[in-house]
Write a protein that holds these residues in place. Structure first.
Motif, short mmCIF file in Angstrom:
data_model
loop_
_atom_site.label_atom_id
_atom_site.label_comp_id
_atom_site.label_asym_id
_atom_site.label_seq_id
_atom_site.Cartn_x
_atom_site.Cartn_y
_atom_site.Cartn_z
N ASN A 72 -67.88 -8.26 -24.32
CA ASN A 72 -66.48 -8.29 -24.74
C ASN A 72 -65.61 -7.49 -23.78
N SER A 73 -66.08 -6.33 -23.39
CA SER A 73 -65.32 -5.47 -22.47
C SER A 73 -65.13 -6.14 -21.11
N MET A 74 -66.19 -6.77 -20.60
CA MET A 74 -66.10 -7.45 -19.30
C MET A 74 -65.06 -8.57 -19.34
N VAL A 75 -65.12 -9.39 -20.38
CA VAL A 75 -64.20 -10.52 -20.49
C VAL A 75 -62.78 -10.02 -20.74
N THR A 76 -62.61 -9.07 -21.65
CA THR A 76 -61.29 -8.56 -21.99
C THR A 76 -60.59 -7.95 -20.77
N SER A 77 -61.36 -7.31 -19.89
CA SER A 77 -60.76 -6.67 -18.71
C SER A 77 -60.15 -7.68 -17.74
N VAL A 78 -60.54 -8.94 -17.84
CA VAL A 78 -60.06 -9.98 -16.92
C VAL A 78 -59.19 -11.00 -17.62
N ASP A 79 -59.33 -11.13 -18.93
CA ASP A 79 -58.68 -12.17 -19.74
C ASP A 79 -57.19 -11.85 -19.94
N ILE A 80 -56.36 -12.31 -19.01
CA ILE A 80 -54.92 -12.02 -19.04
C ILE A 80 -54.22 -12.69 -20.21
N ASN A 81 -54.56 -13.93 -20.51
CA ASN A 81 -53.84 -14.66 -21.56
C ASN A 81 -54.41 -14.41 -22.95
N GLY A 82 -55.49 -13.64 -23.06
CA GLY A 82 -56.02 -13.24 -24.35
C GLY A 82 -56.72 -14.32 -25.14
N ASP A 83 -57.20 -15.37 -24.47
CA ASP A 83 -57.86 -16.46 -25.21
C ASP A 83 -59.35 -16.23 -25.41
N GLY A 84 -59.88 -15.09 -24.94
CA GLY A 84 -61.29 -14.77 -25.15
C GLY A 84 -62.22 -15.32 -24.10
N SER A 85 -61.67 -15.91 -23.05
CA SER A 85 -62.49 -16.42 -21.95
C SER A 85 -61.71 -16.23 -20.65
N VAL A 86 -62.38 -16.55 -19.53
CA VAL A 86 -61.77 -16.36 -18.20
C VAL A 86 -61.58 -17.72 -17.56
N ASP A 87 -60.31 -18.08 -17.28
CA ASP A 87 -60.04 -19.33 -16.58
C ASP A 87 -60.04 -19.08 -15.07
N PHE A 88 -59.86 -20.14 -14.30
CA PHE A 88 -59.96 -20.01 -12.84
C PHE A 88 -58.93 -19.04 -12.28
N MET A 89 -57.69 -19.09 -12.76
CA MET A 89 -56.66 -18.21 -12.21
C MET A 89 -56.94 -16.76 -12.55
N GLU A 90 -57.47 -16.49 -13.73
CA GLU A 90 -57.85 -15.12 -14.07
C GLU A 90 -58.99 -14.66 -13.17
N PHE A 91 -59.91 -15.55 -12.90
CA PHE A 91 -61.02 -15.26 -12.00
C PHE A 91 -60.49 -14.99 -10.59
N ALA A 92 -59.56 -15.82 -10.13
CA ALA A 92 -58.96 -15.65 -8.80
C ALA A 92 -58.18 -14.34 -8.73
N ASN A 93 -57.49 -13.99 -9.81
CA ASN A 93 -56.75 -12.72 -9.84
C ASN A 93 -57.70 -11.54 -9.73
N LEU A 94 -58.85 -11.63 -10.39
CA LEU A 94 -59.86 -10.57 -10.27
C LEU A 94 -60.32 -10.46 -8.82
N TYR A 95 -60.58 -11.60 -8.21
CA TYR A 95 -61.01 -11.59 -6.81
C TYR A 95 -59.94 -10.96 -5.93
N GLU A 96 -58.68 -11.35 -6.15
CA GLU A 96 -57.57 -10.79 -5.37
C GLU A 96 -57.52 -9.28 -5.52
N ALA A 97 -57.66 -8.80 -6.76
CA ALA A 97 -57.59 -7.36 -6.99
C ALA A 97 -58.73 -6.63 -6.29
N LEU A 98 -59.92 -7.20 -6.34
CA LEU A 98 -61.06 -6.56 -5.69
C LEU A 98 -60.91 -6.54 -4.17
N VAL A 99 -60.49 -7.65 -3.61
CA VAL A 99 -60.32 -7.72 -2.15
C VAL A 99 -59.18 -6.82 -1.71
#
Length: 163
Positions: free
Chosen positions: A71-98
Motif C-alpha cells: 500500500n505504501s509503495m503504490v500510494t507514494s506514486v499514485d497521484i490520482n488516488g485510484d489505488g493503482s499506478v498508470d503509465f503517466m504516474e510511472f513516468a513521473n516516478l522515473y522523471e523524479a528519480l532521474v
C-alpha cells in the motif's frame, strides 16, 4: 474523416522527453524501454500497475511484502488516488528519480538498498553476479532474456568494468 488521434500515455511521455531523459552515465531511455518496464509490472495488460501486480513482482524476486508495504509503495506514486499506478504516474516516478540523480548528483538508492538488490542476484554470496545467477533470476521473473545463457553473459560483459 476522423478527428485527431488522442495521444496515448506513452506518446505523452515521449512528447515530454523527446530525446529521452539522460542518466549520469550518458545513457538515455527510449519510449520502448520505459513502456517495456511498465508492461513488465502490468502483467494483466490493463494499463495499470495494481497492488496485486506489484505484490506478484516482489514475490518473483523473493521478497515477502506486507499489505502495508505494498500500500505504501503504490500510494507514494499514485497521484490520482485510484489505488493503482498508470503509465503517466510511472513516468513521473522515473522523471523524479532521474532528475534527482542527474541534477542533484545524489545516489539513487542508499547503499543498504543497493546491497539488498544485489543480493537477490548473488545467490551464492560470493560478491559477484555470475551469468548463471543472472539467468536464474531472469527466468524466475519470466523474462525471455534469461532463456539464453549467452544472452546473460553478454549482459554482464556490457556492464562489467573488469572485462
Amino acid at each position: 474523416m476522423t478527428g485527431p488521434l488522442t495521444p496515448t500515455p506513452v506518446d505523452e511521455f515521449v512528447q515530454r522527453y523527446p530525446a529521452g531523459p539522460k542518466v549520469s552515465a550518458g545513457l538515455s531511455i527510449t519510449k520502448e524501454e520505459i513502456e517495456k518496464v511498465f508492461n513488465f509490472f502490468d502483467e494483466n495488460n490493463d494499463g495499470l500497475i495494481s497492488k496485486d501486480d506489484l505484490r506478484h513482482f516482489m514475490e518473483k524476486l523473493g521478497f515477502e511484502t506486507t499489505d502495508e508495504e505494498i500500500n505504501s509503495m503504490v500510494t507514494s506514486v499514485d497521484i490520482n488516488g485510484d489505488g493503482s499506478v498508470d503509465f503517466m504516474e510511472f513516468a513521473n516516478l522515473y522523471e523524479a528519480l532521474v532528475t534527482e540523480q542527474v541534477m542533484q548528483g545524489k545516489d539513487l538508492y542508499e547503499e543498504e538498498d543497493l546491497r539488498e538488490a544485489f543480493n537477490v542476484f548473488d545467490t551464492d554470496d560470493d560478491g559477484f553476479i555470475s551469468p548463471q545467477e543472472l539467468q536464474a533470476v531472469l527466468i524466475k521473473l519470466g523474462m525471455q532474456e534469461g532463456a539464453s545463457l549467452d544472452n546473460c553473459i553478454n549482459m554482464i560483459k556490457n556492464v562489467d568494468d573488469d572485462v
